[in-house]
Every structure is written in structure tokens, then in C-alpha cells.
Design a protein around this motif. Structure first.
Motif, PDB file in Angstrom:
ATOM      1  N   ARG A  17     -24.349  40.766 -67.882  1.00  0.00           N
ATOM      2  CA  ARG A  17     -23.394  40.424 -68.941  1.00  0.00           C
ATOM      3  C   ARG A  17     -22.485  39.265 -68.552  1.00  0.00           C
ATOM      4  O   ARG A  17     -21.539  38.954 -69.259  1.00  0.00           O
ATOM      5  CB  ARG A  17     -22.533  41.645 -69.272  1.00  0.00           C
ATOM      6  N   HIS A  18     -22.790  38.634 -67.434  1.00  0.00           N
ATOM      7  CA  HIS A  18     -21.868  37.620 -66.913  1.00  0.00           C
ATOM      8  C   HIS A  18     -22.592  36.335 -66.511  1.00  0.00           C
ATOM      9  O   HIS A  18     -22.072  35.569 -65.706  1.00  0.00           O
ATOM     10  CB  HIS A  18     -21.121  38.194 -65.706  1.00  0.00           C
TER      11      HIS A  18
ATOM     12  N   GLY B 117     -11.061  46.067 -81.340  1.00  0.00           N
ATOM     13  CA  GLY B 117     -10.751  44.830 -80.654  1.00  0.00           C
ATOM     14  C   GLY B 117     -11.078  45.002 -79.181  1.00  0.00           C
ATOM     15  O   GLY B 117     -10.592  45.932 -78.536  1.00  0.00           O
ATOM     16  N   THR B 118     -11.896  44.107 -78.610  1.00  0.00           N
ATOM     17  CA  THR B 118     -12.405  44.313 -77.261  1.00  0.00           C
ATOM     18  C   THR B 118     -12.862  42.993 -76.664  1.00  0.00           C
ATOM     19  O   THR B 118     -13.179  42.051 -77.403  1.00  0.00           O
ATOM     20  CB  THR B 118     -13.591  45.302 -77.279  1.00  0.00           C
ATOM     21  N   VAL B 119     -12.900  42.923 -75.333  1.00  0.00           N
ATOM     22  CA  VAL B 119     -13.474  41.747 -74.672  1.00  0.00           C
ATOM     23  C   VAL B 119     -14.975  41.901 -74.480  1.00  0.00           C
ATOM     24  O   VAL B 119     -15.608  41.055 -73.866  1.00  0.00           O
ATOM     25  CB  VAL B 119     -12.793  41.482 -73.311  1.00  0.00           C
ATOM     26  N   GLY B 120     -15.552  42.975 -74.969  1.00  0.00           N
ATOM     27  CA  GLY B 120     -17.005  43.055 -74.976  1.00  0.00           C
ATOM     28  C   GLY B 120     -17.625  44.395 -74.710  1.00  0.00           C
ATOM     29  O   GLY B 120     -18.348  44.936 -75.550  1.00  0.00           O
TER      30      GLY B 120
ATOM     31  N   ILE C 152     -19.792  46.819 -77.258  1.00  0.00           N
ATOM     32  CA  ILE C 152     -21.227  47.076 -77.120  1.00  0.00           C
ATOM     33  C   ILE C 152     -21.494  48.576 -77.126  1.00  0.00           C
ATOM     34  O   ILE C 152     -22.450  49.058 -77.752  1.00  0.00           O
ATOM     35  CB  ILE C 152     -21.763  46.418 -75.836  1.00  0.00           C
ATOM     36  N   SER C 153     -20.655  49.341 -76.435  1.00  0.00           N
ATOM     37  CA  SER C 153     -20.823  50.797 -76.409  1.00  0.00           C
ATOM     38  C   SER C 153     -20.618  51.401 -77.795  1.00  0.00           C
ATOM     39  O   SER C 153     -21.383  52.269 -78.223  1.00  0.00           O
ATOM     40  CB  SER C 153     -19.839  51.416 -75.409  1.00  0.00           C
ATOM     41  N   ILE C 154     -19.586  50.949 -78.500  1.00  0.00           N
ATOM     42  CA  ILE C 154     -19.338  51.462 -79.854  1.00  0.00           C
ATOM     43  C   ILE C 154     -20.507  51.107 -80.768  1.00  0.00           C
ATOM     44  O   ILE C 154     -20.983  51.952 -81.553  1.00  0.00           O
ATOM     45  CB  ILE C 154     -18.021  50.903 -80.408  1.00  0.00           C
TER      46      ILE C 154
ATOM     47  N   LYS D  64     -22.276  38.881 -74.112  1.00  0.00           N
ATOM     48  CA  LYS D  64     -21.711  40.038 -74.806  1.00  0.00           C
ATOM     49  C   LYS D  64     -21.790  39.854 -76.321  1.00  0.00           C
ATOM     50  O   LYS D  64     -22.066  40.809 -77.059  1.00  0.00           O
ATOM     51  CB  LYS D  64     -20.271  40.259 -74.359  1.00  0.00           C
ATOM     52  N   VAL D  65     -21.556  38.643 -76.780  1.00  0.00           N
ATOM     53  CA  VAL D  65     -21.651  38.356 -78.212  1.00  0.00           C
ATOM     54  C   VAL D  65     -23.082  38.568 -78.693  1.00  0.00           C
ATOM     55  O   VAL D  65     -23.317  39.205 -79.736  1.00  0.00           O
ATOM     56  CB  VAL D  65     -21.195  36.914 -78.497  1.00  0.00           C
TER      57      VAL D  65
END
Length: 476
Positions: A441-442, A140-143, A147-149, A172-173
Motif C-alpha cells: 500500500r506504499h 473520513g480516513t487516510v486509507g 479499505i476495511s469499511i 489506497k485510492v
């Protein structure tokens, strides 16, 4: 002058011999001997100089070392050892050295690469994960962590499911989907809600490969959950060779080792998050600054960066100030300053969006985690950074330094100015902060002027100049 123990011949007697041939030979011997002594002396001198330089270079500023003959093994070999970059505009204006750890240069684009790699490697070392077995990592993450995982999982032979709030930046999605992750978006909710994104990631890992557990009551013993040694990390297996309670008869059982597993990493509570920075980021910064550091500044989302890096730096020199940069809506500022995890925007009727009400993504939280618990003892100061200040800093950096950074990096650099003003520093003190990710990313939120206008967040480029002016006025 270096001394020599060589025996000197009686050149004076030889030079006064009557025979011209003997005199010429004597001149030759004299010249040869002189050159030999000079060569020995010069050789010793340069040998000593090189030895001294080697000793000095052990402690010299070495941001990053690349060799043309050095090859790293895959994408994970690129993680870490990021350079320290001087922020010229702020450093020159304030009379100090403000250095940013360029974590956006990691292959996954953020500092979370370190955490993702460490969590996966620790799970593999503990025998909880085995690559190329059809296993899946849930988070569970805000992004950024997702992405790293997803990046590292592909390199190591795992699938990923990332569950995130539905209001995070669209970039990010898209990045996650491009990396082959299964992305599930849910409404923002408090951690006490079962449908909060972290809680849903945990439940998804528990249900992995076992649709029959959907009907089981909460808290029941599920026979395919394995013991992990951590109350937060969850590992499930599709193998039938696991007893109720998570024990196994033979950890080397072939079916157990080769069947797919579900792994909930839980970056918020996982100790690997802290260790990644205590053993990586912290030592790198200490080396790169030549052990001359006045302050370290960082935001906190899970708390791992400021906890691990801060504890390492404090262990080397407890005089170094560890400072929290906290965005609007987060309770950590009040926790550091007043011991209470509460923000006025959480009061009834004032919350516009959700728990951390800010355009800044990646930092800020309103609950305690294991990693934040590890951070609190070493945090000396905290600054509340407004959305307006963060936006202004991002635009200031593009204009003056050509730096295109994300929202959390902007918060960190605003906190640098506020610390300089508070401390009255102007003698070249070294302050290090984290440049977490890039602005790429923003685009849809933090770097979207229309979005900011709709959110009533003004873009005022003069704010940072005014902050600098106030800081330098204090220093005069």
C-alpha cells in the motif's frame, strides 16, 4: 507403580501340582493376569499424562489454529486471530523475543478490519443500520480504515463513500475504487476546518438522500437525523417517519426499517474502535504469549489500538509496559512525555505539508480523540521515530527477514529497539508490536526511492544496524 485391588490366586501352589496339564493352565493364568495388570497400569499412566498435557496446552503458545474441516462464513470470518510472528533478525541480535502481530493477513490487508467490522456490527445490533436497504457508510480516513469499511460493506450489503486527503498513497485510492467505493479527495486541512476530510464525511452523511438540507444553517435540527446514543456517530434516513430531534413513533415501522440510511462511522471517536481491540486484539496477544509479556508497542492514529489492547493487557498484568511509537510531526509523543499536545513543526513557518508532516501514513495526530483519551492512562513510555529511521527499518526487514511492511509497522519495530536499549533487556523478554499492513500500500511514497529523494529523506540501511549496536553495547 500403580496399585491394584484385584485378588491374587495362590500361583505357587498351582505351579507345584504334579499334573502337567494343570501346570500349563496355571502358567497361562499367570501370564494373562500379569498382562492384565500391566495393561491397567499403562492405561492409567497414559490417561494421566494426557490429562496433564491438556491442562498444559490450555496455556501453551498457540498463534493460530486452523482445522481442515473448519469453514468460516464469508470474508468477515477471516478477520482477527492473526498469528504472532517472531522477527528473527531483531530478536537474535538483541537477545529478546520481538513478536509482530501479523495484522496484514486480515482480508482487508490491515488491522483496521477489526475496527470496521466492530463499528458496523455494533450499528446493526443497535438498529442503526440494516443491510441490503441501499444504505451508505461514510468515513473520513487516510486509507486503511476506508479499505476495511469498503471490504466489509460489500460483504454485508452497504455502499460506501470515503473522503480522504489528496496526498495519500495512490495505491489506497485504487484499492478503494476497485472495491466499488465512491472516493472523494480533498486538500489536507486541520480538524477545525470545515473542509477537513473527517468533517466533510460527517456532512456528507447528514446530507445523504436529502439535497434540501444543503441550504439549512449549521446546527439546525434536521428531521431525518436519528438519535444514535453517541455524540459523534451520525445516522440519517430517507424515511419521513422521523420527528424533529431524531425520535420515532415505532422503531419497527416497515418504512423506517427498509428505507436507505446514511451512517457516519467516525473511527476517531467511536467507542467500537476501542472495544474491537479490548475484546479482540488484547486477549489474542495475551493468550498467544502464554501470559508472559514484558511490553506492548503500538503507534496511534485514532488511538483505538493502543487504548484497547493496552488497557486489556494492563488489566491482566499492570507490570507490562505499554509504549507509543510516534512519527515526526505528531504531537502525541509530547503529550505522553510532557503533557502538552504540540510539536515544533507546528510553529509558524515550519510546516511543509500539513498537520502530521511525515512520510509515515496511518499513525500520528495532533488532536485529542475519545480513543486517545482512553489510551493515555495506560501508556508508560513514548518514542519519537524519524522518517529516516522508519525507511531504514523497512529496508532492513526486507534484507534480513524477507518482510515487506508498511511505514507504521516500521515505526513500531524501531521503537522496539529503543525500548530494549532503554530498559537494558537481554534475558529473552517478550515484546509484542503490531505489523499493521504490508508495503504493497506504499509503493508510490514510502517504498518509492524517487519520492523519498524529492522529500529529502535518505535511504540509509546502516541506521538500524547502528541502533542495534548501541542497544547491545548498553547490554554488555
Amino acid at each position: 507403580m500403580y496399585q491394584t485391588t484385584m485378588m491374587l490366586p495362590d500361583f505357587a501352589a498351582l505351579l507345584h501340582l504334579p499334573n502337567p496339564a494343570i501346570r500349563q493352565v496355571s502358567y497361562g493364568i499367570l501370564i494373562g493376569f500379569t498382562l492384565s495388570v500391566s495393561a491397567i497400569s499403562i492405561g492409567r499412566y497414559w490417561s494421566d499424562r494426557k490429562r496433564e498435557e491438556r491442562l498444559e496446552n490450555q496455556f501453551s503458545l498457540r498463534p493460530i489454529e486452523l482445522r481442515s474441516d473448519e469453514t468460516v462464513r464469508g470474508v468477515t470470518g477471516l478477520i482477527g486471530n492473526t498469528p504472532l510472528m517472531r522477527i528473527n533478525s531483531l530478536s537474535d541480535a538483541l537477545g529478546v523475543e520481538i513478536l509482530g502481530k501479523a495484522e496484514f493477513l486480515n482480508p482487508g490487508g490491515s488491522i483496521k478490519d477489526r475496527v470496521a467490522l466492530r463499528m458496523i456490527e455494533d450499528a446493526e445490533r443497535q438498529g442503526l443500520l440494516h443491510p441490503h436497504t441501499g444504505s451508505r457508510i461514510f468515513e473520513g480516513t487516510v486509507g486503511s480504515t476506508g479499505i476495511s469499511i469498503a471490504t466489509i460493506a460489500k460483504a454485508r450489503g452497504y455502499d460506501t463513500t470515503i473522503i480522504m486527503p489528496d496526498d495519500v498513497a495512490e495505491e489506497k485510492v485504487k484499492a478503494l475504487q476497485s472495491l466499488g467505493a465512491d472516493v472523494q479527495r480533498v486538500r489536507p486541512a486541520s480538524i477545525v476546518d470545515k473542509k477537513q476530510y473527517v468533517n466533510m464525511a460527517r456532512q456528507a452523511a447528514i446530507r445523504f438522500g436529502r439535497p434540501d438540507v444543503l441550504d439549512q444553517t449549521e446546527g439546525a435540527n434536521i428531521s431525518h437525523e436519528m438519535l444514535t446514543g453517541s455524540p459523534s456517530v451520525v445516522v440519517t434516513t430517507t424515511s419521513s417517519h422521523v420527528h424533529t430531534g431524531g425520535t420515532v413513533d415505532d422503531p419497527r415501522d416497515e418504512e423506517l426499517l427498509t428505507k436507505p440510511r446514511g451512517f457516519f462511522a467516525d473511527q476517531f471517536e467511536n467507542r467500537s474502535n476501542f472495544d474491537a481491540h479490548y475484546e479482540g486484539t488484547g486477549p489474542e496477544i495475551w493468550r498467544q504469549t502464554n501470559e508472559k509479556l514484558a511490553a506492548f508497542i503500538s503507534g496511534a492514529g485514532t488511538g483505538g489500538t493502543i487504548a484497547g489492547t493496552g488497557q486489556y493487557i494492563k488489566s491482566m498484568d499492570d507490570r507490562v509496559k505499554v509504549v507509543l511509537a510516534d512519527p515526526e510531526g505528531s504531537g502525541l509523543y509530547n503529550k505522553v512525555k510532557f503533557g502538552v499536545l504540540y510539536d515544533r513543526k507546528e510553529s509558524e513557518g515550519t510546516k511543509r505539508r500539513h498537520q502530521v508532516d511525515t512520510v509515515v501514513e496511518g499513525i500520528g495526530i495532533n488532536r485529542m480523540t475519545n480513543n486517545i483519551d482512553l489510551a493515555l492512562p495506560v501508556i508508560d513510555q513514548a518514542f519519537r521515530i524519524t522518517d529516516v529511521e522508519a525507511v531504514a527499518m523497512s529496508r532492513y526487514l526486507v534484507q534480513h527477514d524477507g518482510l515487506f511492511l508498511g511505514s507504521s509497522s516500521a515505526c513500531n519495530l524501531v521503537a522496539c529497539i529503543k525500548l530494549v536499549q532503554q530498559m537494558g533487556w537481554k534475558e529473552g523478554q517478550t515484546i509484542v508490536t503490531i505489523l499493521c499492513d504490508s508495503g504493497s500500500r506504499h509503493y508510490s511514497k514510502f517504498w518509492n526511492d524517487d519520492y523519498l529523494k524529492r522529500a529529502n529523506i535518505p535511504i540509509d540501511k546502516t541506521i538500524i544496524a547502528d541502533l542495534i549496536k548501541k542497544a547491545t553495547k548498553v547490554l554488555e
